[in-house]
Design a protein around this motif. Structure first.
Motif, PDB file in Angstrom:
ATOM      1  N   LYS A 291      -3.996  -1.045  -2.384  1.00  0.00           N
ATOM      2  CA  LYS A 291      -3.059  -0.851  -3.484  1.00  0.00           C
ATOM      3  C   LYS A 291      -1.963   0.131  -3.099  1.00  0.00           C
ATOM      4  CE  LYS A 291      -2.944   0.455  -8.379  1.00  0.00           C
ATOM      5  NZ  LYS A 291      -3.750   0.915  -9.547  1.00  0.00           N
ATOM      6  N   GLY A 292      -2.376   1.227  -2.446  1.00  0.00           N
ATOM      7  CA  GLY A 292      -1.393   2.222  -2.014  1.00  0.00           C
ATOM      8  C   GLY A 292      -0.430   1.657  -0.979  1.00  0.00           C
ATOM      9  N   ALA A 293      -0.993   0.896   0.001  1.00  0.00           N
ATOM     10  CA  ALA A 293      -0.149   0.305   1.051  1.00  0.00           C
ATOM     11  C   ALA A 293       0.840  -0.682   0.459  1.00  0.00           C
ATOM     12  CB  ALA A 293      -1.026  -0.383   2.095  1.00  0.00           C
ATOM     13  N   GLU A 294       0.417  -1.473  -0.507  1.00  0.00           N
ATOM     14  CA  GLU A 294       1.285  -2.470  -1.142  1.00  0.00           C
ATOM     15  C   GLU A 294       2.408  -1.780  -1.913  1.00  0.00           C
ATOM     16  OE1 GLU A 294       2.876  -6.069  -2.134  1.00  0.00           O
ATOM     17  OE2 GLU A 294       1.311  -5.618  -0.649  1.00  0.00           O
ATOM     18  N   LYS A 295       2.074  -0.671  -2.582  1.00  0.00           N
ATOM     19  CA  LYS A 295       3.082   0.074  -3.331  1.00  0.00           C
ATOM     20  C   LYS A 295       4.165   0.601  -2.392  1.00  0.00           C
ATOM     21  CE  LYS A 295       1.567   2.777  -6.554  1.00  0.00           C
ATOM     22  NZ  LYS A 295       0.977   3.965  -7.222  1.00  0.00           N
ATOM     23  N   ILE A 296       3.737   1.167  -1.239  1.00  0.00           N
ATOM     24  CA  ILE A 296       4.704   1.682  -0.256  1.00  0.00           C
ATOM     25  C   ILE A 296       5.554   0.545   0.298  1.00  0.00           C
ATOM     26  CG2 ILE A 296       4.912   2.762   2.016  1.00  0.00           C
ATOM     27  CD1 ILE A 296       2.344   4.337   1.333  1.00  0.00           C
ATOM     28  N   LYS A 297       4.917  -0.583   0.623  1.00  0.00           N
ATOM     29  CA  LYS A 297       5.638  -1.736   1.174  1.00  0.00           C
ATOM     30  C   LYS A 297       6.682  -2.256   0.201  1.00  0.00           C
ATOM     31  CE  LYS A 297       4.866  -6.545   2.592  1.00  0.00           C
ATOM     32  NZ  LYS A 297       3.858  -7.612   2.785  1.00  0.00           N
ATOM     33  N   ARG A 298       6.305  -2.383  -1.059  1.00  0.00           N
ATOM     34  CA  ARG A 298       7.205  -2.925  -2.079  1.00  0.00           C
ATOM     35  C   ARG A 298       8.418  -2.029  -2.251  1.00  0.00           C
ATOM     36  NH1 ARG A 298       7.374  -7.565  -2.353  1.00  0.00           N
ATOM     37  NH2 ARG A 298       9.600  -7.180  -2.332  1.00  0.00           N
ATOM     38  N   THR A 299       8.148  -0.717  -2.271  1.00  0.00           N
ATOM     39  CA  THR A 299       9.257   0.239  -2.402  1.00  0.00           C
ATOM     40  C   THR A 299      10.214   0.117  -1.221  1.00  0.00           C
ATOM     41  OG1 THR A 299       7.802   1.767  -3.607  1.00  0.00           O
ATOM     42  CG2 THR A 299       9.828   2.683  -2.666  1.00  0.00           C
ATOM     43  N   ARG A 300       9.654  -0.022  -0.006  1.00  0.00           N
ATOM     44  CA  ARG A 300      10.493  -0.142   1.197  1.00  0.00           C
ATOM     45  C   ARG A 300      11.358  -1.401   1.147  1.00  0.00           C
ATOM     46  NH1 ARG A 300       9.678  -3.167   5.416  1.00  0.00           N
ATOM     47  NH2 ARG A 300       7.454  -3.478   4.959  1.00  0.00           N
ATOM     48  N   ILE A 301      10.744  -2.558   0.800  1.00  0.00           N
ATOM     49  CA  ILE A 301      11.474  -3.826   0.762  1.00  0.00           C
ATOM     50  C   ILE A 301      12.572  -3.805  -0.292  1.00  0.00           C
ATOM     51  CG2 ILE A 301      11.263  -6.295   0.246  1.00  0.00           C
ATOM     52  CD1 ILE A 301       8.497  -6.213   1.539  1.00  0.00           C
ATOM     53  N   ASP A 302      12.236  -3.275  -1.481  1.00  0.00           N
ATOM     54  CA  ASP A 302      13.219  -3.230  -2.562  1.00  0.00           C
ATOM     55  C   ASP A 302      14.395  -2.339  -2.171  1.00  0.00           C
ATOM     56  OD1 ASP A 302      11.615  -4.900  -4.002  1.00  0.00           O
ATOM     57  OD2 ASP A 302      10.739  -3.309  -5.251  1.00  0.00           O
ATOM     58  N   THR A 303      14.104  -1.231  -1.512  1.00  0.00           N
ATOM     59  CA  THR A 303      15.174  -0.319  -1.083  1.00  0.00           C
ATOM     60  C   THR A 303      16.074  -0.983  -0.046  1.00  0.00           C
ATOM     61  OG1 THR A 303      13.691   1.559  -1.472  1.00  0.00           O
ATOM     62  CG2 THR A 303      15.655   1.963  -0.135  1.00  0.00           C
ATOM     63  N   GLU A 304      15.455  -1.706   0.929  1.00  0.00           N
ATOM     64  CA  GLU A 304      16.238  -2.398   1.954  1.00  0.00           C
ATOM     65  C   GLU A 304      17.178  -3.421   1.329  1.00  0.00           C
ATOM     66  OE1 GLU A 304      13.483  -4.096   4.680  1.00  0.00           O
ATOM     67  OE2 GLU A 304      13.181  -2.233   5.796  1.00  0.00           O
TER      68      GLU A 304
END
Length: 296
Positions: free
Chosen positions: A58-71
């Motif tokens: 869950k934590g890894a997915e949250k970090i990934k989603r934030t990174r993709i949305d920011t990009e």
């Protein structure tokens, strides 16, 4: 015909992203992973392990989603523009290659034409000098369109004259070997072949002297063996007992046969037709003579 691409104007605004607490988050994750590094999954800890894994995912997915949305926010419509630019590049490179292939074909045709001209000039000069054109080595520089024709002709002539000098020297050396071979009574063909293989005249002549000396030693050994056989035969005859018209060795009881004449090698040089040579060979074979021959 020319083609020029209009300069592309690019307006960019450097992006600045602020993420308070990111370093603290990374430190927190490092600590949690390190703290649970030795965690072992056994039946007693199975449930706790599944919950821990779920929390990690869950934590890894949250970090990934934030990174993709920011990009996506930062890149905007850049990916679409980049694809259009790549497409334009591909079109220009493809057309350039097509033209390049045709240019290369024309260049090769010109090169072949120049090669024909150069080979013709080589043949002309070779005929003038009196050498074989195939012995003249082609210089690739002669095929350059900027290479001066008179300079090429001079270089070809220098090669041809050097080859002629080598041929004249070789012919003179051949005649020296032939004359020397006559004096020492050996066949020169094999030694002339050595000369053509690049062996020096001095070394070839030394080999001829070795052959002469070897022949002399072989003849002396044959002569000694023949004389020893004759002495032995004469001694047997002197001690033999005559029975009728035969001589008998009293120790062995064997009949002493006449000593056969020694056979030697002879070299004849005859001038005749092929048919005459065949008839002569067949005639000599009737007397059990070994005949080796070759046309010279």
């Amino acid at each position: 015909m020319s083609f020029e691409v209009t300069d592309l104007k690019v307006e960019t605004i450097p992006a600045q992203v602020k993420m308070p607490g990111l370093k603290e988050l990374v430190k927190q994750v490092e600590n949690e992973v390190a703290k649970n590094e030795e965690f072992l999954v056994v039946p007693e800890t199975y449930a706790a392990a599944k919950k821990l894994r779920a929390d990690l995912n869950k934590g890894a997915e949250k970090i990934k989603r934030t990174r993709i949305d920011t990009e996506k926010i930062l890149l905007g419509d850049w990916p679409e523009q980049a694809e259009l630019m790549k497409y334009a590049e591909k079109l220009e490179k493809g057309f350039s290659k097509k033209l390049g292939d045709q240019i290369n074909a024309v260049d090769e045709a010109k090169r072949q034409k120049k090669l024909e001209m150069v080979n013709h000039e080589i043949q002309v000069i070779a005929d003038e000098v009196g050498v074989t054109a195939e012995k003249i080595e082609l210089d690739e520089h002669w095929l350059n369109k900027t290479y001066q024709w008179p300079k090429m002709q001079e270089e070809i002539r220098v090669q041809a004259e050097a080859i002629r000098t080598q041929m004249e020297l070789l012919a003179a050396r051949e005649q020296q070997l032939i004359d020397y071979a006559k004096r020492v009574e050996v066949e020169p063909d094999g030694f002339i072949a050595m000369l053509h293989k690049g062996i020096s005249f001095t070394e070839v002549k030394d080999n001829m002297d070795v052959a002469v000396e070897t022949r002399r030693l072989r003849q002396e050994a044959q002569k000694e063996a023949q004389e020893a056989a004759k002495r032995k035969h004469d001694e047997e005859v002197a001690n033999a007992k005559k029975v009728g018209d035969k001589l008998i060795n009293e120790e062995t009881g064997e009949v002493i046969k006449p000593l056969e004449p020694a056979k030697k090698n002879f070299l004849f040089k005859l001038r005749m037709t092929d048919e005459e040579a065949i008839r002569m060979i067949e005639y000599l074979k009737k007397f059990n003579m070994y005949v080796a021959h070759k046309e010279v």
